[in-house]
Design a protein around this motif. Structure first.
Motif, PDB file in Angstrom:
ATOM      1  N   THR A   1       0.813  -1.197   0.000  1.00  0.00           N
ATOM      2  CA  THR A   1       0.000   0.000   0.000  1.00  0.00           C
ATOM      3  C   THR A   1       0.849   1.250   0.000  1.00  0.00           C
ATOM      4  N   PRO A   2       0.626   2.183  -0.923  1.00  0.00           N
ATOM      5  CA  PRO A   2       1.333   3.457  -0.888  1.00  0.00           C
ATOM      6  C   PRO A   2       0.996   4.228   0.368  1.00  0.00           C
ATOM      7  N   HIS A   3       1.815   5.233   0.646  1.00  0.00           N
ATOM      8  CA  HIS A   3       1.635   6.003   1.878  1.00  0.00           C
ATOM      9  C   HIS A   3       0.263   6.647   1.941  1.00  0.00           C
ATOM     10  N   SER A   4      -0.315   6.983   0.772  1.00  0.00           N
ATOM     11  CA  SER A   4      -1.591   7.705   0.767  1.00  0.00           C
ATOM     12  C   SER A   4      -2.780   6.811   0.998  1.00  0.00           C
ATOM     13  N   LEU A   5      -2.602   5.488   0.957  1.00  0.00           N
ATOM     14  CA  LEU A   5      -3.728   4.585   1.131  1.00  0.00           C
ATOM     15  C   LEU A   5      -3.904   4.211   2.581  1.00  0.00           C
ATOM     16  N   GLU A   6      -5.081   3.815   2.903  1.00  0.00           N
ATOM     17  CA  GLU A   6      -5.367   3.348   4.267  1.00  0.00           C
ATOM     18  C   GLU A   6      -5.396   1.834   4.270  1.00  0.00           C
ATOM     19  N   CYS A   7      -4.481   1.235   4.982  1.00  0.00           N
ATOM     20  CA  CYS A   7      -4.436  -0.215   5.025  1.00  0.00           C
ATOM     21  C   CYS A   7      -5.578  -0.748   5.865  1.00  0.00           C
ATOM     22  N   PRO A   8      -5.906  -2.014   5.676  1.00  0.00           N
ATOM     23  CA  PRO A   8      -6.902  -2.623   6.556  1.00  0.00           C
ATOM     24  C   PRO A   8      -6.497  -2.481   8.005  1.00  0.00           C
ATOM     25  N   SER A   9      -7.429  -2.214   8.849  1.00  0.00           N
ATOM     26  CA  SER A   9      -7.151  -1.980  10.257  1.00  0.00           C
ATOM     27  C   SER A   9      -6.617  -3.238  10.929  1.00  0.00           C
ATOM     28  N   THR A  10      -5.526  -3.074  11.680  1.00  0.00           N
ATOM     29  CA  THR A  10      -4.946  -4.195  12.439  1.00  0.00           C
ATOM     30  C   THR A  10      -4.817  -3.817  13.901  1.00  0.00           C
ATOM     31  N   LEU A  11      -5.680  -2.969  14.377  1.00  0.00           N
ATOM     32  CA  LEU A  11      -5.609  -2.456  15.735  1.00  0.00           C
ATOM     33  C   LEU A  11      -5.537  -3.553  16.789  1.00  0.00           C
ATOM     34  N   PRO A  12      -6.361  -4.598  16.717  1.00  0.00           N
ATOM     35  CA  PRO A  12      -6.272  -5.636  17.768  1.00  0.00           C
ATOM     36  C   PRO A  12      -4.895  -6.295  17.803  1.00  0.00           C
ATOM     37  N   TYR A  13      -4.326  -6.550  16.598  1.00  0.00           N
ATOM     38  CA  TYR A  13      -3.022  -7.189  16.548  1.00  0.00           C
ATOM     39  C   TYR A  13      -1.935  -6.252  17.080  1.00  0.00           C
ATOM     40  N   ILE A  14      -2.049  -4.983  16.763  1.00  0.00           N
ATOM     41  CA  ILE A  14      -1.058  -4.005  17.209  1.00  0.00           C
ATOM     42  C   ILE A  14      -1.024  -3.927  18.732  1.00  0.00           C
ATOM     43  N   ILE A  15      -2.211  -3.940  19.343  1.00  0.00           N
ATOM     44  CA  ILE A  15      -2.284  -3.855  20.809  1.00  0.00           C
ATOM     45  C   ILE A  15      -1.576  -5.053  21.449  1.00  0.00           C
ATOM     46  N   ILE A  16      -1.849  -6.254  20.908  1.00  0.00           N
ATOM     47  CA  ILE A  16      -1.250  -7.469  21.477  1.00  0.00           C
ATOM     48  C   ILE A  16       0.264  -7.454  21.298  1.00  0.00           C
ATOM     49  N   ILE A  17       0.698  -7.117  20.053  1.00  0.00           N
ATOM     50  CA  ILE A  17       2.135  -7.126  19.769  1.00  0.00           C
ATOM     51  C   ILE A  17       2.859  -6.080  20.602  1.00  0.00           C
ATOM     52  N   THR A  18       2.235  -4.911  20.739  1.00  0.00           N
ATOM     53  CA  THR A  18       2.845  -3.844  21.547  1.00  0.00           C
ATOM     54  C   THR A  18       3.036  -4.286  22.988  1.00  0.00           C
ATOM     55  N   PHE A  19       2.034  -4.946  23.533  1.00  0.00           N
ATOM     56  CA  PHE A  19       2.123  -5.425  24.912  1.00  0.00           C
ATOM     57  C   PHE A  19       3.256  -6.440  25.066  1.00  0.00           C
ATOM     58  N   LEU A  20       3.344  -7.377  24.107  1.00  0.00           N
ATOM     59  CA  LEU A  20       4.405  -8.374  24.173  1.00  0.00           C
ATOM     60  C   LEU A  20       5.778  -7.729  24.032  1.00  0.00           C
ATOM     61  N   ASN A  21       5.876  -6.716  23.161  1.00  0.00           N
ATOM     62  CA  ASN A  21       7.152  -6.014  22.994  1.00  0.00           C
ATOM     63  C   ASN A  21       7.588  -5.317  24.278  1.00  0.00           C
ATOM     64  N   ILE A  22       6.604  -4.728  24.952  1.00  0.00           N
ATOM     65  CA  ILE A  22       6.923  -4.038  26.207  1.00  0.00           C
ATOM     66  C   ILE A  22       7.475  -5.032  27.228  1.00  0.00           C
ATOM     67  N   VAL A  23       6.779  -6.178  27.355  1.00  0.00           N
ATOM     68  CA  VAL A  23       7.235  -7.208  28.303  1.00  0.00           C
ATOM     69  C   VAL A  23       8.624  -7.687  27.935  1.00  0.00           C
ATOM     70  N   LEU A  24       8.858  -7.971  26.626  1.00  0.00           N
ATOM     71  CA  LEU A  24      10.152  -8.458  26.183  1.00  0.00           C
ATOM     72  C   LEU A  24      11.248  -7.414  26.417  1.00  0.00           C
ATOM     73  N   SER A  25      10.894  -6.144  26.165  1.00  0.00           N
ATOM     74  CA  SER A  25      11.869  -5.069  26.357  1.00  0.00           C
ATOM     75  C   SER A  25      12.288  -4.952  27.815  1.00  0.00           C
ATOM     76  N   VAL A  26      11.314  -5.112  28.707  1.00  0.00           N
ATOM     77  CA  VAL A  26      11.633  -5.056  30.132  1.00  0.00           C
ATOM     78  C   VAL A  26      12.587  -6.172  30.523  1.00  0.00           C
ATOM     79  N   ILE A  27      12.309  -7.370  29.993  1.00  0.00           N
ATOM     80  CA  ILE A  27      13.170  -8.517  30.302  1.00  0.00           C
ATOM     81  C   ILE A  27      14.576  -8.291  29.765  1.00  0.00           C
ATOM     82  N   VAL A  28      14.665  -7.849  28.495  1.00  0.00           N
ATOM     83  CA  VAL A  28      15.978  -7.630  27.882  1.00  0.00           C
ATOM     84  C   VAL A  28      16.724  -6.520  28.605  1.00  0.00           C
ATOM     85  N   ALA A  29      16.007  -5.423  28.920  1.00  0.00           N
ATOM     86  CA  ALA A  29      16.665  -4.305  29.606  1.00  0.00           C
ATOM     87  C   ALA A  29      17.202  -4.733  30.962  1.00  0.00           C
ATOM     88  N   THR A  30      16.419  -5.551  31.656  1.00  0.00           N
ATOM     89  CA  THR A  30      16.872  -6.041  32.964  1.00  0.00           C
ATOM     90  C   THR A  30      18.130  -6.893  32.822  1.00  0.00           C
TER      91      THR A  30
END
Length: 557
Positions: free
Chosen positions: A425-454
């Motif tokens: 998709t070009p920058h001007s197009l709106e991709c299909p919404s993936t909001l539920p997936y983004i929320i889950i992945i973001t949460f997992l990234n935060i947890v993983l980042s905390v573990i790695v940072a520690t």
């Protein structure tokens, strides 16, 4: 047979009496007759005689009289004695006079009247006050007047009205719902008026089987649509020809054969609205007559197919609406004639999977295309939308943000592998919404980042304890062996998370400086030559984070 002031002629059955004035005599004389048998009375006198005495002295003596005819008096004044009621009179005929309105008080004195004829007079309008009290009136004849205005509430006083003849008047318009109280109306004659428009929704939803005679040669806008599932239009009359019509609407009308109707419409038609009608198929010759059409709306018309070249004669189209039908394909010939003026196209709510034939080459002036609620795949839409080089408005929808869409057009994924919109998709197009997936992945990234940072924190702390004791002094690194020990510790480590960079803190200006990627030297005092390379098997790690020391690079090739 002369009888002085009056001449009377009685029919053979004794029910009809003609009453004629004769100014040559001074006394009224009529033959003897059975007055109770007379039902119809025709009064013909000079207009100077008047009607007041006639009603009082003659009509009042006929107990069973039901019809009074006072036509052809050429009188502009018509009066009825206010203190006399004529309860049995049902029909009053007063045509061919000079009256300018329905006489006041007529329905008070004739409370049971059911029919009036005031044709060939000089009425200019009909108001509520003219019909007040006409509770039993079923027929009104006011043809051949000069009526140009109908009070919207006037006919609310005659709820039993069945027949209204307004032909040969000067009406140019009729207000909406003017007959909304007339549930029993059966016939309306509007022939030979100057109506520019007519709408069948002016009638009561409760009225059925209304026969309407229209001034077809003057009407430019005609609406035969239905109201509340009631269709008052049953067909055109013989002789109807709408030669100057511009707009024709038939929303909700279930007329079985529109081809017959179209034969009555002129070639000047510009707007055609046939929404909620029943077509199934648009044949190639259905609209071939109407080459001036600029707007066609056939939404929700049960259309499942369109024959080749069905719109090939409509090259002036600006708006085409085929939404909410059952179309599964847009035939390649549908737009083969290149609609150079088409600006808006509605195809939403069908069963389309591809619209490859709708291109900017065929539709150079297209500004908006509405194709939501079809069966497009997301990947197809992405590729289709990209091909439009110019700015164009695609159908948007007011819906939940979680609805999968491209530029507001809802779509679906055919399979998992198709979920690659964001890479295509070009920058001007709106991709299909993936909001539920983004929320889950973001949460997992935060947890993983905390573990790695520690882990990194404790690793760095451990490294500082190992190296810091050797170098954390204001005098710099005390012995070469200690630096080599630090480097050897890095080289000999099997842990890929070791850092690429070592930051040394509080090293004075005469301390170590980085002169190249591999060589460290001491400016102020000689030191043993440090190792020139590090272990080439060591893998860089990009999770590096500065230690609390001044920067000095150890490059790992």
């Amino acid at each position: 047979m002369g009888y002085g002031f009056y001449e009377c002629f009685l029919s053979d059955d004794g029910e009809t009496l003609d009453f004629i004035c004769n100014s040559a005599e001074t006394k009224p004389m009529c033959p003897e007759f059975n007055r109770s048998q007379v039902k119809i009375l025709k009064y013909q006198c000079d207009h100077t005689v008047g009607t007041t005495n006639f009603f009082r002295n003659v009509i009042n003596t006929l107990p069973n009289l039901s019809t009074v005819n006072v036509s052809c008096l050429q009188s502009s004044f018509f009066s009825i004695p206010m203190n006399v009621k004529f309860a049995k009179i049902e029909i009053l005929k007063a045509s061919r006079n000079q009256l300018t309105e329905i006489p006041s008080g007529i329905f008070d004195q004739m409370p049971n009247i059911i029919e009036i004829d005031f044709s060939w007079n000089k009425f200019t309008k009909i108001l509520l006050k003219h019909l007040t009290g006409a509770d039993h009136l079923t027929k009104i004849d006011v043809m051949h007047n000069n009526i140009g205005y109908l009070d919207a509430a006037a006919f609310g006083a005659v709820k039993n009205l069945e027949v209204l003849d307004l032909s040969y008047n000067k009406l140019e318009s009729i207000e909406d719902n003017v007959f909304k109280e007339n549930d029993k109306l059966k016939l309306l004659n509007l022939r030979h008026n100057k109506l520019l428009s007519f709408n069948f929704r002016i009638f009561s939803p409760s009225a059925t089987d209304i026969e309407v005679y229209l001034p077809s040669r003057s009407i430019e806008r005609l609406d035969i649509g239905c109201i509340q599932s009631v269709c008052h239009f049953k067909g055109f009359q013989d002789g109807d020809n709408f030669d100057v019509i511009k707009t024709f609407k038939a929303e909700g009308n279930k007329f079985s054969n529109f081809s017959i109707l179209f034969e009555k419409l002129g070639r000047s038609l510009e707007t055609l609205i046939l929404s909620r009608c029943m077509f199934e198929t648009i044949t190639h010759n259905l609209l071939e007559k109407f080459t001036s059409l600029t707007t066609i709306m056939m939404t929700n018309a049960n259309i499942s197919s369109i024959e080749a070249n069905a719109f090939s004669y409509q090259t002036r189209l600006v708006l085409l609406d085929l939404s909410y039908n059952k179309l599964t394909d847009v035939d390649s010939t549908l737009f083969s004639r290149k609609f150079h003026d088409l600006e808006t196209l509605y195809l939403e709510g069908n069963q389309l999977q591809r619209i490859d034939n709708i291109t900017s080459a065929n539709l150079p002036k297209l500004q908006s295309i509405f194709v939501t609620k079809n069966r497009f795949s997301c990947n197809y839409l992405v590729k289709y939308v990209v091909q439009w080089k110019k700015t164009i408005q695609f159908g948007t929808r007011q819906s939940d943000v979680n609805v999968v869409n491209v530029r507001g057009i809802d779509c679906s994924y055919a399979d998992v592998s198709e979920k690659s919109c964001e890479t295509e998709t070009p920058h001007s197009l709106e991709c299909p919404s993936t909001l539920p997936y983004i929320i889950i992945i973001t949460f997992l990234n935060i947890v993983l980042s905390v573990i790695v940072a520690t882990a990194i924190y404790w690793r760095r702390k451990s490294f500082k304890r190992t190296v810091g004791g050797l170098i954390k002094t204001d005098a710099g690194i005390q012995t070469m062996d200690s630096f080599e020990s630090a480097v050897n510790m890095l080289n000999n480590s099997n842990n890929d998370s070791f850092y690429e960079e070592i930051e040394l803190k509080s090293i004075p200006s005469e301390g170590y400086q980085t002169l190249s990627n591999d060589v460290l030297t001491l400016e102020s005092r000689p030191l043993p030559t440090p190792p020139t390379t590090l272990d080439k098997t060591h893998k860089p790690n990009h999770h590096t984070s500065p230690l609390d020391y001044q920067y000095a690079q150890v490059c790992k090739r």
